[in-house]
Design an enzyme around this catalytic site. Structure first.
Site, short mmCIF file in Angstrom:
data_model
loop_
_atom_site.label_atom_id
_atom_site.label_comp_id
_atom_site.label_asym_id
_atom_site.label_seq_id
_atom_site.Cartn_x
_atom_site.Cartn_y
_atom_site.Cartn_z
N GLY A 171 0.90 -1.70 0.08
CA GLY A 171 -0.14 -0.17 0.06
C GLY A 171 0.70 1.53 0.04
O GLY A 171 0.12 2.17 0.97
N ARG B 166 0.54 5.72 -2.56
CA ARG B 166 0.15 6.47 -2.17
C ARG B 166 0.19 7.60 -0.80
O ARG B 166 -0.18 6.69 0.23
CB ARG B 166 -1.43 7.57 -2.55
CG ARG B 166 -2.14 6.53 -2.30
CD ARG B 166 -3.63 6.67 -2.81
NE ARG B 166 -3.99 7.13 -4.27
CZ ARG B 166 -4.17 7.09 -5.32
NH1 ARG B 166 -4.60 5.50 -4.70
NH2 ARG B 166 -4.53 7.19 -6.19
N ASN C 279 0.97 -1.45 5.51
CA ASN C 279 0.38 -0.66 5.30
C ASN C 279 -1.02 -0.46 4.61
O ASN C 279 -1.33 0.59 5.11
CB ASN C 279 1.10 0.52 4.96
CG ASN C 279 0.43 1.94 4.36
OD1 ASN C 279 -0.01 2.65 6.13
ND2 ASN C 279 -0.19 2.36 3.37
N SER D 3 -4.50 1.27 13.39
CA SER D 3 -5.05 2.36 13.76
C SER D 3 -5.91 2.58 15.53
O SER D 3 -5.67 1.56 15.75
CB SER D 3 -6.20 1.90 12.66
OG SER D 3 -7.40 2.99 12.94
N TYR E 178 -14.05 -3.56 10.62
CA TYR E 178 -12.53 -2.48 11.08
C TYR E 178 -11.76 -2.45 12.23
O TYR E 178 -10.31 -3.38 12.60
CB TYR E 178 -12.72 -1.41 10.56
CG TYR E 178 -11.58 -0.41 10.08
CD1 TYR E 178 -10.40 -0.56 8.81
CD2 TYR E 178 -10.86 0.27 11.15
CE1 TYR E 178 -9.58 -0.39 8.91
CE2 TYR E 178 -9.97 1.38 10.95
CZ TYR E 178 -8.71 1.02 9.99
OH TYR E 178 -7.88 1.62 9.77
#
Length: 265
Positions: free
Chosen positions: A17, A20, A94, A146, A159
């Site tokens: 990932g 960006r 990532n 996260s 998530y």
């Protein structure tokens, strides 16, 4: 010119990932510290643009496709990343995210996507990379987790569950690999500025920023520099940990506490 604070010269790093946002920032900072970076991204042209930019700056970067997240695909990715230099020192998982849905609306596809992308991939990447790192007696397995692993958001239970699993993976893998010269750590981002999506709108950013103790979103580099430390030799005694980089957003009990303390309306 003085030597960089964290010298990764001779190291090979794989960033999933990495095309960006946070991933691009991580790849860039690792390359600037001297690592030869392999940028794996589903959208290959985005990764190729970043690699071209880094190469133009006389930094070492190449790309690899990320066609799937299954065990075989990720084992192949790790093998490809290690093939050029015959080593692989740093793996940063990532790639992440998932479609938002309430628990009532959740279906098997959305749940599987959240688990595969965020959690299962950690196991397959570590499984593939560990034998290489073990032979080197050096390895850094890093994951972008996260703060959702520790707080609740409507429509994001799947998530949050995946990211909580990521944090448990980090602890378990760190313990298993502790005698092999391999450390396993992660970073938990809070609200990070993006160039797309509803949260990138100025009015949304301004409003949400009021509820963050430091008063604004973070930047992708805030995560990248934490990763750079964890990837370095200086982090040799740090393992099984996650660094929370959230501007203090998980500190107050509620948004009301922020409003009351700073007199926000």
């Amino acid at each position: 010119m003085s030597a960089p604070a964290f010298d990764l010269s001779g190291r090979v790093a794989l960033v999933t990932g990495g095309g960006r946002g946070i991933g691009a920032a991580i790849a860039t900072r690792l390359a600037e510290a001297g690592a030869s970076v392999v940028i794996a991204n589903r959208t290959l042209d985005v990764a190729e643009a970043l690699a071209a930019d880094l190469t133009a700056r006389n930094l070492s970067a190449r790309t690899a496709p990320l066609p799937g997240l299954g065990r075989a695909e990720l084992h192949d990715l790790v093998g490809s990343a290690a093939a050029g230099a015959g080593r692989l020192d740093i793996v940063v998982h990532n790639a992440g995210g998932c479609p938002w849905a309430s628990i009532d609306e959740l279906d098997e596809e959305k749940l599987e996507q959240a688990l595969s992308l965020n959690l299962k991939a950690c196991f397959w990447l570590a499984q593939a990379a560990a034998p290489i790192m073990r032979r080197q007696n050096f390895g850094r397995i890093l994951v972008t987790s996260s703060v959702s692993a520790r707080v609740a958001m409507a429509g994001g239970a799947h998530y949050s569950a995946a990211k909580a699993g990521v944090n448990a993976f980090i602890r378990g893998a760190a313990f298993e690999y502790a005698r092999d010269g391999i450390t396993v750590n992660g970073v938990e981002p809070g609200f990070i500025a993006k160039d797309r999506g509803s949260m990138s709108k100025p009015e949304v950013a301004d409003r949400l920023g009021q509820f963050i103790p430091v008063g604004h979103y973070g930047e992708a580099d805030d995560i990248a520099f934490a990763m750079l430390y964890l990837a370095s030799e200086q982090a040799k005694y740090t393992t099984g940990q996650t660094i929370v980089v959230d501007g203090g957003s998980t500190l107050p009990e509620t948004g009301y506490a922020v409003e009351k303390h700073w007199g926000l309306s």
